[in-house]
Design a protein around this motif. Structure first.
Motif, PDB file in Angstrom:
ATOM      1  N   LEU A 106       0.874  -1.244   0.023  1.00 35.92           N
ATOM      2  CA  LEU A 106       0.055  -0.019  -0.019  1.00 35.92           C
ATOM      3  C   LEU A 106       0.871   1.386   0.108  1.00 35.92           C
ATOM      4  O   LEU A 106       1.463   1.535   0.921  1.00 35.92           O
ATOM      5  CB  LEU A 106      -0.956   0.024   1.347  1.00 35.92           C
ATOM      6  CG  LEU A 106      -1.827  -1.314   1.372  1.00 35.92           C
ATOM      7  CD1 LEU A 106      -2.571  -1.077   2.672  1.00 35.92           C
ATOM      8  CD2 LEU A 106      -2.525  -1.400   0.104  1.00 35.92           C
ATOM      9  N   ALA A 107       0.940   2.160  -0.900  1.00 35.35           N
ATOM     10  CA  ALA A 107       1.911   2.970  -1.251  1.00 35.35           C
ATOM     11  C   ALA A 107       1.478   4.313  -1.502  1.00 35.35           C
ATOM     12  O   ALA A 107       0.324   4.476  -2.079  1.00 35.35           O
ATOM     13  CB  ALA A 107       2.872   2.697  -2.679  1.00 35.35           C
ATOM     14  N   GLU A 164      -5.296   5.351   8.624  1.00 36.95           N
ATOM     15  CA  GLU A 164      -6.548   5.454   8.198  1.00 36.95           C
ATOM     16  C   GLU A 164      -6.854   5.369   6.649  1.00 36.95           C
ATOM     17  O   GLU A 164      -7.710   4.782   6.270  1.00 36.95           O
ATOM     18  CB  GLU A 164      -7.095   6.664   8.843  1.00 36.95           C
ATOM     19  CG  GLU A 164      -7.119   6.399  10.433  1.00 36.95           C
ATOM     20  CD  GLU A 164      -6.300   7.188  10.998  1.00 36.95           C
ATOM     21  OE1 GLU A 164      -6.175   7.386  12.221  1.00 36.95           O
ATOM     22  OE2 GLU A 164      -4.836   7.219  10.282  1.00 36.95           O
ATOM     23  N   ASP A 165      -5.797   6.026   6.051  1.00 31.78           N
ATOM     24  CA  ASP A 165      -5.968   6.030   4.410  1.00 31.78           C
ATOM     25  C   ASP A 165      -5.755   4.560   3.792  1.00 31.78           C
ATOM     26  O   ASP A 165      -6.728   4.196   2.980  1.00 31.78           O
ATOM     27  CB  ASP A 165      -4.844   6.835   3.943  1.00 31.78           C
ATOM     28  CG  ASP A 165      -5.116   8.450   4.534  1.00 31.78           C
ATOM     29  OD1 ASP A 165      -6.281   8.712   4.467  1.00 31.78           O
ATOM     30  OD2 ASP A 165      -4.290   9.377   4.123  1.00 31.78           O
ATOM     31  N   GLY A 166      -4.461   4.009   4.437  1.00 31.49           N
ATOM     32  CA  GLY A 166      -4.279   2.696   3.986  1.00 31.49           C
ATOM     33  C   GLY A 166      -5.387   1.604   4.442  1.00 31.49           C
ATOM     34  O   GLY A 166      -5.595   0.532   3.540  1.00 31.49           O
ATOM     35  N   ALA A 167      -6.320   1.743   5.296  1.00 32.69           N
ATOM     36  CA  ALA A 167      -7.024   0.695   5.947  1.00 32.69           C
ATOM     37  C   ALA A 167      -8.401   1.069   5.243  1.00 32.69           C
ATOM     38  O   ALA A 167      -9.201  -0.109   4.829  1.00 32.69           O
ATOM     39  CB  ALA A 167      -7.662   1.437   7.341  1.00 32.69           C
ATOM     40  N   VAL A 186      -2.335   4.477  -2.467  1.00 28.87           N
ATOM     41  CA  VAL A 186      -3.389   5.226  -1.462  1.00 28.87           C
ATOM     42  C   VAL A 186      -3.047   6.771  -1.573  1.00 28.87           C
ATOM     43  O   VAL A 186      -2.112   7.370  -1.230  1.00 28.87           O
ATOM     44  CB  VAL A 186      -2.858   4.517  -0.023  1.00 28.87           C
ATOM     45  CG1 VAL A 186      -3.535   5.353   1.128  1.00 28.87           C
ATOM     46  CG2 VAL A 186      -2.630   3.044   0.100  1.00 28.87           C
ATOM     47  N   GLN A 187      -4.288   7.366  -1.395  1.00 30.21           N
ATOM     48  CA  GLN A 187      -4.568   8.682  -1.617  1.00 30.21           C
ATOM     49  C   GLN A 187      -4.285   9.493  -0.142  1.00 30.21           C
ATOM     50  O   GLN A 187      -5.318   9.022   0.601  1.00 30.21           O
ATOM     51  CB  GLN A 187      -5.772   9.188  -2.290  1.00 30.21           C
ATOM     52  CG  GLN A 187      -6.003   8.520  -3.677  1.00 30.21           C
ATOM     53  CD  GLN A 187      -4.829   9.027  -4.731  1.00 30.21           C
ATOM     54  OE1 GLN A 187      -4.309  10.292  -4.479  1.00 30.21           O
ATOM     55  NE2 GLN A 187      -4.443   8.126  -5.507  1.00 30.21           N
ATOM     56  N   GLY A 227     -10.363  11.125   5.206  1.00 21.42           N
ATOM     57  CA  GLY A 227     -10.985  12.694   5.713  1.00 21.42           C
ATOM     58  C   GLY A 227     -10.161  13.110   6.791  1.00 21.42           C
ATOM     59  O   GLY A 227     -10.429  14.096   7.437  1.00 21.42           O
ATOM     60  N   ILE A 228      -8.890  12.549   7.236  1.00 21.95           N
ATOM     61  CA  ILE A 228      -7.901  12.991   8.278  1.00 21.95           C
ATOM     62  C   ILE A 228      -6.802  13.554   7.428  1.00 21.95           C
ATOM     63  O   ILE A 228      -6.277  12.659   6.625  1.00 21.95           O
ATOM     64  CB  ILE A 228      -7.751  11.880   9.077  1.00 21.95           C
ATOM     65  CG1 ILE A 228      -8.954  11.294   9.859  1.00 21.95           C
ATOM     66  CG2 ILE A 228      -6.711  12.271  10.236  1.00 21.95           C
ATOM     67  CD1 ILE A 228      -8.815   9.950  10.815  1.00 21.95           C
ATOM     68  N   ARG A 229      -6.423  14.701   7.850  1.00 22.88           N
ATOM     69  CA  ARG A 229      -5.101  15.297   7.204  1.00 22.88           C
ATOM     70  C   ARG A 229      -4.133  15.355   8.119  1.00 22.88           C
ATOM     71  O   ARG A 229      -3.962  15.573   9.390  1.00 22.88           O
ATOM     72  CB  ARG A 229      -5.679  16.704   6.712  1.00 22.88           C
ATOM     73  CG  ARG A 229      -4.402  17.233   5.830  1.00 22.88           C
ATOM     74  CD  ARG A 229      -4.797  18.610   5.133  1.00 22.88           C
ATOM     75  NE  ARG A 229      -5.507  19.422   6.067  1.00 22.88           N
ATOM     76  CZ  ARG A 229      -4.911  20.464   6.650  1.00 22.88           C
ATOM     77  NH1 ARG A 229      -3.560  20.784   6.302  1.00 22.88           N
ATOM     78  NH2 ARG A 229      -5.440  21.242   7.522  1.00 22.88           N
ATOM     79  N   LEU A 230      -2.926  14.777   7.569  1.00 24.08           N
ATOM     80  CA  LEU A 230      -1.864  14.984   8.365  1.00 24.08           C
ATOM     81  C   LEU A 230      -1.364  16.361   8.494  1.00 24.08           C
ATOM     82  O   LEU A 230      -0.671  17.016   7.468  1.00 24.08           O
ATOM     83  CB  LEU A 230      -0.675  13.840   7.935  1.00 24.08           C
ATOM     84  CG  LEU A 230       0.612  14.068   8.667  1.00 24.08           C
ATOM     85  CD1 LEU A 230       0.826  13.411  10.154  1.00 24.08           C
ATOM     86  CD2 LEU A 230       1.709  13.205   7.910  1.00 24.08           C
ATOM     87  N   VAL A 231      -1.081  16.965   9.577  1.00 22.91           N
ATOM     88  CA  VAL A 231      -0.690  18.454   9.688  1.00 22.91           C
ATOM     89  C   VAL A 231       0.842  18.525  10.142  1.00 22.91           C
ATOM     90  O   VAL A 231       1.364  19.458   9.606  1.00 22.91           O
ATOM     91  CB  VAL A 231      -1.502  19.067  10.697  1.00 22.91           C
ATOM     92  CG1 VAL A 231      -0.934  20.613  10.877  1.00 22.91           C
ATOM     93  CG2 VAL A 231      -2.973  19.149  10.209  1.00 22.91           C
TER      94      VAL A 231
END
Length: 321
Positions: A56-57, A63-66, A178-179, A184-188
């Motif tokens: 999963l790249a 959460e994105d990969g899940a 993986v986008q 819906g969660i953004r890494l800040v």
């Protein structure tokens, strides 16, 4: 069916895959490794003994990969997903299980398959006072083996000839994009957290300290004893989370490390079950406590009643003779 035929395994450290693959093989399964790391780690995962790798790249968050992994699981219907007992992998397993409507078996001390082909997990409850057996009743199960189980399987995998090694050269890899932010969660921001680099689960000898030590600087006595017997140093929960004399990574007990060392030396430890359950797998337990009525002596193979400030230096002197 009396075995799981298709088990997926996931970890955030490439070195954990050989142990997870060994657990899957015990279930009679062909393991598929799920990897969310970089290309360098991918090479190590390919050499873990897994039959195939799902990479999963591109995603920055679990959460994105899940989301991608849950969709793949829905399409390919693996029997189970085994994840390493780390915070990020527990999160991955929980997210996938929620999307699949599956059950989660956490901190399993052993895994097996019953006559009907359902996955069975044993784990300790009530502070180690009892063992519960859980059975996977859904079509897809997430299991989280405990650290002690993985440590023992890692040792088996290292001794098994031809378990991994060159097999990685022919291991097929499928890569799925993986986008970032798709959950819906953004890494800040990322901030490094200082941690104590210790792996108590892999240590063959342990010296555990409790509140019998009057001051933080006195812990030097425990480290001297540990050097004399070739041990790592662990502690009770109050030492780590109460006085904060030692790092959280060194806490042994119900919600800390679960150990299977050859030698466990409890120094200044009262012996409450919440701590001692972490050492139930120890081959030999030695206790040093000035209170002859301390509960720790009921669990010790050898006990020394005396002040640790007198006993420990004398032990070190004898061991170094």
């Amino acid at each position: 069916m009396t075995r799981c035929e298709n088990v997926w395994v996931a970890a955030e450290d490439a070195s954990d895959y050989a142990a997870l693959v060994a657990v899957a093989r015990d279930l009679g399964a062909c393991a598929t490794a799920v990897w969310m790391g970089d290309e360098q780690g991918l090479d190590a995962v390919r050499g873990s003994g897994a039959g195939a790798v799902i990479h999963l790249a591109g995603g920055a968050l679990v959460e994105d990969g899940a989301q991608v992994l849950a969709q793949l699981a829905a399409e390919r219907t693996p029997d189970a997903l085994l994840v390493a007992p780390t915070k990020r992998m527990r999160l991955l397993g929980a997210c996938v299980a929620a999307r699949r409507g599956a059950c989660v078996m956490s901190d399993a001390t052993s895994l097996s398959v019953d006559e009907e082909g359902a996955l069975r997990a044993e784990r300790m409850v009530y502070g180690g006072g009892a063992v519960t057996v859980e059975r996977g009743v859904s079509a897809f199960v997430v299991a989280v083996p405990c650290a002690a189980l993985l440590a023992s399987k890692a040792a088996e995998a290292a001794e098994a000839p031809g378990a991994a090694g060159d097999a990685g050269a022919s291991c097929a890899v499928e890569t799925f994009a993986v986008q970032p932010g798709s959950s819906g969660i953004r890494l800040v921001e990322r901030r490094a957290r200082e941690v104590d680099a210790v792996n108590l689960s892999a240590a063959r000898n342990i010296v555990s300290v409790g509140r019998g030590f009057a001051a933080e600087e006195d812990l030097a006595l425990a480290y001297e004893l540990a050097r004399a017997v070739g041990a790592e140093v662990g502690c009770t929960r109050p030492v780590a989370e109460g006085s904060k004399w030692m790092a959280r990574e060194r806490y042994i007990g119900v919600s800390g490390a679960m150990l299977t060392p050859n030698l466990f030396i409890a120094v200044g430890v009262s012996g409450q079950v919440q701590h001692m359950v972490g050492a139930t797998g120890a081959k030999v337990v030695v206790a040093v406590n000035k209170d002859k009525g301390a509960p720790v002596f009921k669990q010790a193979d050898f006990g020394i009643v005396g002040d640790l400030y007198d006993v420990v230096p004398r032990l070190v002197a004898e061991l170094e003779r």
